[in-house]
Design a protein around this motif. Structure first.
Motif, PDB file in Angstrom:
ATOM      1  N   GLY A  99       0.814  -1.215   0.000  1.00 47.44           N
ATOM      2  CA  GLY A  99       0.000   0.000   0.000  1.00 47.44           C
ATOM      3  C   GLY A  99       0.845   1.261   0.000  1.00 47.44           C
ATOM      4  O   GLY A  99       2.090   1.218   0.040  1.00 47.44           O
ATOM      5  N   GLY A 100       0.134   2.394  -0.042  1.00 46.66           N
ATOM      6  CA  GLY A 100       0.813   3.679   0.050  1.00 46.66           C
ATOM      7  C   GLY A 100       1.393   3.852   1.451  1.00 46.66           C
ATOM      8  O   GLY A 100       2.447   4.462   1.627  1.00 46.66           O
ATOM      9  N   HIS A 130       0.200  10.358   8.290  1.00 46.00           N
ATOM     10  CA  HIS A 130       1.576  10.743   7.975  1.00 46.00           C
ATOM     11  C   HIS A 130       2.408  10.823   9.258  1.00 46.00           C
ATOM     12  O   HIS A 130       3.606  10.530   9.246  1.00 46.00           O
ATOM     13  N   ASN A 180      -5.340  15.529   1.137  1.00 45.97           N
ATOM     14  CA  ASN A 180      -6.125  14.945   2.230  1.00 45.97           C
ATOM     15  C   ASN A 180      -5.621  15.545   3.529  1.00 45.97           C
ATOM     16  O   ASN A 180      -4.475  15.329   3.897  1.00 45.97           O
ATOM     17  N   TYR A 211      -3.977   9.550  -4.974  1.00 43.99           N
ATOM     18  CA  TYR A 211      -5.271   9.719  -5.661  1.00 43.99           C
ATOM     19  C   TYR A 211      -5.108  10.076  -7.135  1.00 43.99           C
ATOM     20  O   TYR A 211      -5.931  10.818  -7.679  1.00 43.99           O
ATOM     21  N   SER A 240      -0.168   4.858  -4.481  1.00 43.86           N
ATOM     22  CA  SER A 240      -1.064   3.838  -3.936  1.00 43.86           C
ATOM     23  C   SER A 240      -2.074   3.441  -4.997  1.00 43.86           C
ATOM     24  O   SER A 240      -2.570   4.288  -5.732  1.00 43.86           O
ATOM     25  N   SER A 242      -4.725   1.826  -3.933  1.00 40.17           N
ATOM     26  CA  SER A 242      -5.907   1.552  -3.112  1.00 40.17           C
ATOM     27  C   SER A 242      -7.142   2.232  -3.679  1.00 40.17           C
ATOM     28  O   SER A 242      -8.211   1.627  -3.788  1.00 40.17           O
ATOM     29  N   LYS A 243      -7.016   3.505  -4.049  1.00 47.04           N
ATOM     30  CA  LYS A 243      -8.191   4.268  -4.476  1.00 47.04           C
ATOM     31  C   LYS A 243      -8.422   4.142  -5.970  1.00 47.04           C
ATOM     32  O   LYS A 243      -9.534   3.844  -6.404  1.00 47.04           O
ATOM     33  N   ARG A 251      -3.463  -4.161  -0.458  1.00 45.13           N
ATOM     34  CA  ARG A 251      -2.227  -3.490  -0.037  1.00 45.13           C
ATOM     35  C   ARG A 251      -1.234  -3.365  -1.193  1.00 45.13           C
ATOM     36  O   ARG A 251      -0.196  -4.035  -1.230  1.00 45.13           O
TER      37      ARG A 251
HETATM   38  C1  LIG Z   1      -2.745  11.049   1.604  1.00 46.61           C
HETATM   39  C2  LIG Z   1      -2.718   9.572   1.653  1.00 46.61           C
HETATM   40  N1  LIG Z   1      -1.554   8.946   1.470  1.00 46.61           N
HETATM   41  C3  LIG Z   1      -1.452   7.610   1.494  1.00 46.61           C
HETATM   42  C4  LIG Z   1      -2.568   6.828   1.701  1.00 46.61           C
HETATM   43  C5  LIG Z   1      -2.307   5.351   1.734  1.00 46.61           C
HETATM   44  O1  LIG Z   1      -3.260   4.497   1.404  1.00 46.61           O
HETATM   45  P1  LIG Z   1      -3.031   2.929   1.414  1.00 46.61           P
HETATM   46  O2  LIG Z   1      -2.023   2.584   2.442  1.00 46.61           O
HETATM   47  O3  LIG Z   1      -4.372   2.364   1.706  1.00 46.61           O
HETATM   48  O4  LIG Z   1      -2.566   2.569   0.035  1.00 46.61           O
HETATM   49  C6  LIG Z   1      -3.812   7.436   1.910  1.00 46.61           C
HETATM   50  C7  LIG Z   1      -5.021   6.659   2.184  1.00 46.61           C
HETATM   51  O5  LIG Z   1      -6.019   7.112   2.678  1.00 46.61           O
HETATM   52  C8  LIG Z   1      -3.888   8.846   1.865  1.00 46.61           C
HETATM   53  O6  LIG Z   1      -5.046   9.496   2.033  1.00 46.61           O
END
Ligand SMILES: Cc1ncc(COP(=O)(O)O)c(C=O)c1O
Length: 393
Positions: A99-100, A130, A180, A211, A240, A242-243, A251
């Protein structure tokens, strides 16, 4: 041994999920959790992901280990999606991460191997995680001004002033797009101004791109990455899937480094391999195998882009819907920032007490800061939502 432990403080978002789940009211609305939802309130698997998974099941003939850097074709495809041809490939290296979040954590570990006392400047506010991901690894986090909570705009001049004072060699964390929690991103002209300061002050940019494709389009959203890459000697990018691929639980993410030459790249590759070995040895394969098969197949890639942009458009539509409904139901209040923001998040801009009343009296859930995930809005709940917000204003 474990009796010496104290319970860890509850995670605000996870707590909200439980409270929402246990709320018996049929009209309840969840604007807290950070996943995309469709108009039925579901987070479905993308059709193109289903198709790629089927192809994978039919064709995969081994589950043998791959490598600490994960799937090589995924790494190449994600690197090209992020950087396009902004810099020569031999100055880039990318490794697949869990994942990110995994990417941010691995980045922090590698930065700390390179420089024991690393300071990273983060926007105020930034994504809550973070702090534990980078700070928990041992980096020092310091804030730079970003969001004006009164006027709902970026504090651009204050941000530039602050960046001008960042000590040479420090890192600065930027969100490539869909910031975010605020949803507000610098314009391309502003990214150019930021880059000039980064170059002048010899700072190391670290761009979190979670994103890509959710704000404007895949290329525009990568502007900051590509522009900075073409201007600076070193850059770190965390991505990432994920989105934009909806692969949350698989992941799937990546960490890319731009370095000055091939020999530093080879050293970094060996350091990354040995560091990852101390953490999780190798990243999980499934999501990366799916993403690479989509990105490398012209037909699947085109289908993915259609599905990705449909998610982007739904988020845009829900922002407008809420904005227009509040204009009618709460005249005299300015919610224009809702439509200036992009991606899943923005601040509604109400007080903690009003957030609490929304939850208690109306079953409308959001985090204390009034950050909302607009994916929780549907044409079916918009009237109720706007009425509830108007009632607590
Ligand atoms: C700004 C930001 N960075 C990284 C992520 C990492 O996401 P993930 O670990 O689910 O890939 C998110 C997920 O909400 C995010 O909003």
């Amino acid at each position: 041994m474990f009796e010496s432990l104290q319970a860890s403080p509850a995670d605000a978002i996870l707590g909200l999920i439980t409270e929402h789940r246990d709320d018996p009211r049929a009209e309840k609305i969840d604007l807290g959790v950070g996943v995309f939802r469709n108009a039925d309130g579901e987070t479905p698997i993308l059709d193109v992901v289903k198709e790629a998974e089927q192809r994978l099941v039919d064709s995969q003939d081994s589950k043998a280990y791959i490598s600490t850097a994960g799937n090589a074709s995924f790494n190449a495809a994600i690197q090209s999606l992020a950087f396009a041809d902004s810099v020569p490939d031999d100055r880039l290296m990318t490794l697949q991460t869990p994942g990110g979040s995994g990417s941010l954590r691995v980045a922090a570990g590698l930065i700390l191997r390179a420089t024991e006392k690393a300071t990273i400047w983060v926007s105020e506010p930034t994504w809550n995680n973070h702090v534990p991901l980078l700070g928990g690894a041992g980096m020092t986090l310091k804030p730079y001004p970003y969001y004006d909570v009164v006027n709902h705009v970026i504090r651009f001049e204050a941000m530039l002033d602050s960046l001008h004072k960042v000590p040479k060699g420090d890192l600065v964390l930027f969100h490539a797009c869909c910031h975010n929690p605020s949803g507000l991103d610098p314009s391309e002209e502003q990214w150019c101004e930021i880059t000039d300061i980064v170059v002048e002050r010899e700072l190391v940019p670290f761009i979190d791109m979670a994103y890509q494709g959710f704000a404007v389009d895949l290329d525009t959203d990568a502007f900051a990455v590509r522009h900075m890459a073409s201007a600076v000697p070193e850059l770190i990018v965390s991505t990432s899937a994920s989105k934009n691929f909806g692969l949350y639980r698989e992941r799937t993410g990546a960490l890319s480094f731009l370095v000055t030459d091939m020999s530093s790249r080879d050293i970094l590759i060996s350091q990354a391999g040995s560091y990852v070995r101390t953490l999780y040895s190798m990243p999980p394969d499934h999501g990366a195998a799916v993403v690479s098969s989509i990105l490398l197949d012209a037909e699947l890639r085109a289908r993915w882009i259609v599905e990705l942009y449909a998610m982007r458009d739904r988020l845009r539509d829900m922002r407008s819907l809420l904005h227009d409904a509040l204009k009618l139901k709460a005249p005299g209040h300015d919610f224009s920032h809702l439509v200036r923001a992009t991606g899943m998040f923005c601040f509604l801009g109400i007080s903690k007490e009003q957030v609490e009343r929304l939850k208690k009296d109306f079953g409308v859930y959001m985090v204390d800061s009034s950050r909302i995930n607009v994916a929780g809005i549907t044409p079916g709940n918009i009237e109720y939502l706007a009425d509830s917000i108007a009632a607590v204003l």
